[in-house]
Write a protein that holds these residues in place. Structure first.
Motif, PDB file in Angstrom:
ATOM      1  N   GLY A  70     -55.560 -35.769  34.250  1.00 47.26           N
ATOM      2  CA  GLY A  70     -55.800 -34.750  33.240  1.00 47.26           C
ATOM      3  C   GLY A  70     -55.502 -35.290  31.860  1.00 47.26           C
ATOM      4  N   VAL A  71     -56.366 -34.985  30.901  1.00 45.38           N
ATOM      5  CA  VAL A  71     -56.142 -35.375  29.515  1.00 45.38           C
ATOM      6  C   VAL A  71     -56.337 -34.155  28.633  1.00 45.38           C
ATOM      7  N   ALA A  72     -55.679 -34.158  27.495  1.00 43.95           N
ATOM      8  CA  ALA A  72     -55.786 -33.040  26.571  1.00 43.95           C
ATOM      9  C   ALA A  72     -57.067 -33.138  25.755  1.00 43.95           C
ATOM     10  N   LYS A  73     -57.680 -31.989  25.507  1.00 47.52           N
ATOM     11  CA  LYS A  73     -58.811 -31.994  24.587  1.00 47.52           C
ATOM     12  C   LYS A  73     -58.275 -32.269  23.187  1.00 47.52           C
ATOM     13  N   THR A  74     -59.061 -32.944  22.378  1.00 55.27           N
ATOM     14  CA  THR A  74     -58.574 -33.375  21.073  1.00 55.27           C
ATOM     15  C   THR A  74     -59.759 -33.685  20.171  1.00 55.27           C
ATOM     16  N   ASN A  75     -59.518 -33.654  18.868  1.00 52.19           N
ATOM     17  CA  ASN A  75     -60.568 -34.078  17.936  1.00 52.19           C
ATOM     18  C   ASN A  75     -60.419 -35.552  17.577  1.00 52.19           C
ATOM     19  N   HIS A  76     -59.668 -36.275  18.410  1.00 50.95           N
ATOM     20  CA  HIS A  76     -59.538 -37.724  18.268  1.00 50.95           C
ATOM     21  C   HIS A  76     -60.189 -38.394  19.484  1.00 50.95           C
ATOM     22  N   PRO A  77     -61.506 -38.580  19.454  1.00 53.26           N
ATOM     23  CA  PRO A  77     -62.208 -39.065  20.649  1.00 53.26           C
ATOM     24  C   PRO A  77     -61.786 -40.448  21.116  1.00 53.26           C
ATOM     25  N   MET A  78     -61.479 -41.366  20.191  1.00 53.30           N
ATOM     26  CA  MET A  78     -61.072 -42.702  20.599  1.00 53.30           C
ATOM     27  C   MET A  78     -59.727 -42.656  21.321  1.00 53.30           C
ATOM     28  N   THR A 187     -67.063 -43.075   7.728  1.00 58.27           N
ATOM     29  CA  THR A 187     -67.567 -42.604   6.440  1.00 58.27           C
ATOM     30  C   THR A 187     -68.084 -43.773   5.606  1.00 58.27           C
ATOM     31  N   GLN A 188     -67.314 -44.839   5.543  1.00 61.77           N
ATOM     32  CA  GLN A 188     -67.670 -45.982   4.712  1.00 61.77           C
ATOM     33  C   GLN A 188     -68.933 -46.685   5.196  1.00 61.77           C
ATOM     34  N   PHE A 189     -69.119 -46.730   6.524  1.00 61.07           N
ATOM     35  CA  PHE A 189     -70.230 -47.511   7.060  1.00 61.07           C
ATOM     36  C   PHE A 189     -71.330 -46.654   7.689  1.00 61.07           C
ATOM     37  N   GLY A 190     -71.352 -45.368   7.318  1.00 60.03           N
ATOM     38  CA  GLY A 190     -72.525 -44.545   7.571  1.00 60.03           C
ATOM     39  C   GLY A 190     -72.721 -43.989   8.962  1.00 60.03           C
ATOM     40  N   TRP A 191     -71.680 -43.910   9.781  1.00 59.50           N
ATOM     41  CA  TRP A 191     -71.873 -43.316  11.103  1.00 59.50           C
ATOM     42  C   TRP A 191     -70.945 -42.120  11.343  1.00 59.50           C
ATOM     43  N   LEU A 192     -70.658 -41.406  10.255  1.00 57.45           N
ATOM     44  CA  LEU A 192     -69.793 -40.231  10.356  1.00 57.45           C
ATOM     45  C   LEU A 192     -70.427 -39.136  11.209  1.00 57.45           C
ATOM     46  N   ASP A 193     -71.760 -38.995  11.142  1.00 54.75           N
ATOM     47  CA  ASP A 193     -72.425 -37.983  11.969  1.00 54.75           C
ATOM     48  C   ASP A 193     -72.202 -38.267  13.454  1.00 54.75           C
ATOM     49  N   GLN A 194     -72.268 -39.528  13.843  1.00 56.42           N
ATOM     50  CA  GLN A 194     -71.996 -39.891  15.237  1.00 56.42           C
ATOM     51  C   GLN A 194     -70.555 -39.555  15.599  1.00 56.42           C
ATOM     52  N   TYR A 195     -69.644 -39.834  14.675  1.00 61.72           N
ATOM     53  CA  TYR A 195     -68.230 -39.553  14.948  1.00 61.72           C
ATOM     54  C   TYR A 195     -67.996 -38.059  15.108  1.00 61.72           C
ATOM     55  N   ARG A 196     -68.662 -37.240  14.304  1.00 66.84           N
ATOM     56  CA  ARG A 196     -68.515 -35.789  14.434  1.00 66.84           C
ATOM     57  C   ARG A 196     -69.013 -35.324  15.806  1.00 66.84           C
ATOM     58  N   LEU A 198     -68.944 -37.139  18.543  1.00 65.38           N
ATOM     59  CA  LEU A 198     -67.900 -37.557  19.480  1.00 65.38           C
ATOM     60  C   LEU A 198     -66.720 -36.587  19.437  1.00 65.38           C
ATOM     61  N   GLN A 199     -66.364 -36.138  18.241  1.00 65.48           N
ATOM     62  CA  GLN A 199     -65.268 -35.180  18.102  1.00 65.48           C
ATOM     63  C   GLN A 199     -65.584 -33.863  18.817  1.00 65.48           C
ATOM     64  N   ALA A 200     -66.812 -33.399  18.648  1.00 64.78           N
ATOM     65  CA  ALA A 200     -67.203 -32.145  19.291  1.00 64.78           C
ATOM     66  C   ALA A 200     -67.096 -32.253  20.809  1.00 64.78           C
ATOM     67  N   ASP A 201     -67.473 -33.405  21.338  1.00 63.49           N
ATOM     68  CA  ASP A 201     -67.427 -33.605  22.789  1.00 63.49           C
ATOM     69  C   ASP A 201     -65.989 -33.680  23.297  1.00 63.49           C
ATOM     70  N   SER A 202     -65.125 -34.405  22.582  1.00 61.36           N
ATOM     71  CA  SER A 202     -63.743 -34.568  23.040  1.00 61.36           C
ATOM     72  C   SER A 202     -62.909 -33.320  22.803  1.00 61.36           C
ATOM     73  N   SER A 203     -63.415 -32.382  22.010  1.00 61.01           N
ATOM     74  CA  SER A 203     -62.686 -31.150  21.709  1.00 61.01           C
ATOM     75  C   SER A 203     -62.996 -30.035  22.694  1.00 61.01           C
ATOM     76  N   ARG A 204     -63.855 -30.314  23.676  1.00 60.72           N
ATOM     77  CA  ARG A 204     -64.210 -29.312  24.680  1.00 60.72           C
ATOM     78  C   ARG A 204     -63.448 -29.565  25.978  1.00 60.72           C
ATOM     79  N   THR A 205     -63.117 -28.478  26.669  1.00 62.53           N
ATOM     80  CA  THR A 205     -62.528 -28.623  27.996  1.00 62.53           C
ATOM     81  C   THR A 205     -63.621 -29.072  28.965  1.00 62.53           C
ATOM     82  N   ARG A 206     -63.192 -29.638  30.073  1.00 62.18           N
ATOM     83  CA  ARG A 206     -64.149 -30.157  31.052  1.00 62.18           C
ATOM     84  C   ARG A 206     -63.525 -30.046  32.439  1.00 62.18           C
ATOM     85  N   ALA A 207     -64.226 -29.391  33.341  1.00 62.34           N
ATOM     86  CA  ALA A 207     -63.705 -29.177  34.687  1.00 62.34           C
ATOM     87  C   ALA A 207     -64.024 -30.375  35.574  1.00 62.34           C
ATOM     88  N   PRO A 208     -63.197 -30.632  36.590  1.00 61.51           N
ATOM     89  CA  PRO A 208     -63.517 -31.699  37.546  1.00 61.51           C
ATOM     90  C   PRO A 208     -64.870 -31.456  38.194  1.00 61.51           C
TER      91      PRO A 208
END
Length: 294
Positions: A70-78, A187-196, A198-208
């Motif tokens: 089990g892992v906690a949902k978070t807005n830190h995907p990495m 932000t600096q290298f232009g892939w902030l949209d991708q990171y957002r 990833l954040q949305a995905d890691s911030s959701r709960t997920r059942a086994p």
């Protein structure tokens, strides 16, 4: 024979895992799906408070021999990915017990080994050499660090350690890059949209996945309600119902079987049980009345 260090043990186990599962040098995408489909392990992303820096756990049931991560949902995907890989190490090494190990393993060693396993699983040195095959030591810039973080979906700290270990950067550069943050690089290298995303995905709960599969099968058989499926997923029942209907998954219709009164089995009433229910009803009514009068 001398024992491997935590770093060597973790590196060897990560290399074996990649080899056993045909992962090559490629970046790993959905770690939850990888663990659940390749191993007999259930994984859940949970809505819990990460107290004291604890973002994940691994449990083992000796009776059923089932393993759960089990892992906690978070807005830190990495961070969530490294936590998943860290907990996978505990499962692979069966760190929950020392009874079947010839030499008891200290907790500090287990944690260090799990950190090493996670790093080498997510961004192996061979993968870096393949990814940066046109670059040599001294040619690696901040843009390359950003590309490693974006491609392998690891934190700048893990990427910097791996780059240093592979000989691409020195200790001074590693120390400078380890304090950087992923959102800043994105932000600096232009892939902030991708990171957002990833954040949305890691911030959701997920059942086994296996648990949810069994629940949906039970729903189809008419023995589990849509509310039960929704509670497993942690989303509204109406949303689950719409998804199941769209997929053509509906409860089986069971035709009632009518019996004549004389065909019914004799019913023995449990008077003590019925009296207990009456007492419980009276107690509930008394509590309701007291609340209403407050």
């Amino acid at each position: 024979m001398s024992r491997l260090s935590a770093e060597e043990d973790g590196r060897a186990a990560a290399a074996k895992f990649r080899l056993d599962h045909g992962l090559g040098v490629w970046p790993l995408n959905d770690l939850v799906a990888l663990i659940e489909t390749r191993l007999d392990i259930d994984v859940a992303v949970l809505e819990v408070e990460a107290n004291g820096g604890e973002h994940g756990l691994t449990m083992f049931d000796p009776k059923s021999e089932a393993t759960f991560i089990g892992v906690a949902k978070t807005n830190h995907p990495m961070r969530q990915r490294s936590t998943l890989a860290h907990e996978l190490s505990h499962a692979i090494f069966r760190d929950w017990t020392d009874y079947d190990q010839q030499v008891p393993v200290a907790r500090a060693f287990r944690e260090q080994r799990a950190d090493a396993f996670a790093r080498h699983l997510l961004v192996p040195e061979d993968s870096l050499r393949w990814f940066l095959r046109d670059r040599t030591a001294g040619e690696i810039s901040l843009a390359h660090l950003s590309s490693v973080v974006q491609t392998f979906l690891v934190s700048p700290a893990i990427a910097a350690i791996a780059l240093c270990s592979a000989g691409f950067i020195g200790a001074q550069t590693k120390a400078e890059w380890m304090v950087l943050r992923t959102p800043g690089l994105a932000t600096q290298f232009g892939w902030l949209d991708q990171y957002r995303t990833l954040q949305a995905d890691s911030s959701r709960t997920r059942a086994p996945q296996r648990l949810l599969t069994r629940a949906i099968r039970g729903y189809e058989q008419g023995v589990i309600t849509v509310e039960t499926v929704a509670s497993i997923r942690g989303i509204p029942a109406s949303e689950v119902k719409d998804e199941l209907d769209a997929a053509g998954i509906v409860p089986k219709t069971v035709e009632p079987e009518f019996l004549r009164a004389k065909d019914l089995p004799a019913v023995e009433s449990d008077r003590a049980f019925l009296e207990a229910l009456d007492t419980l009803d009276d107690l509930n009514e008394s509590v309701d009345e007291r609340i209403a009068g407050m």
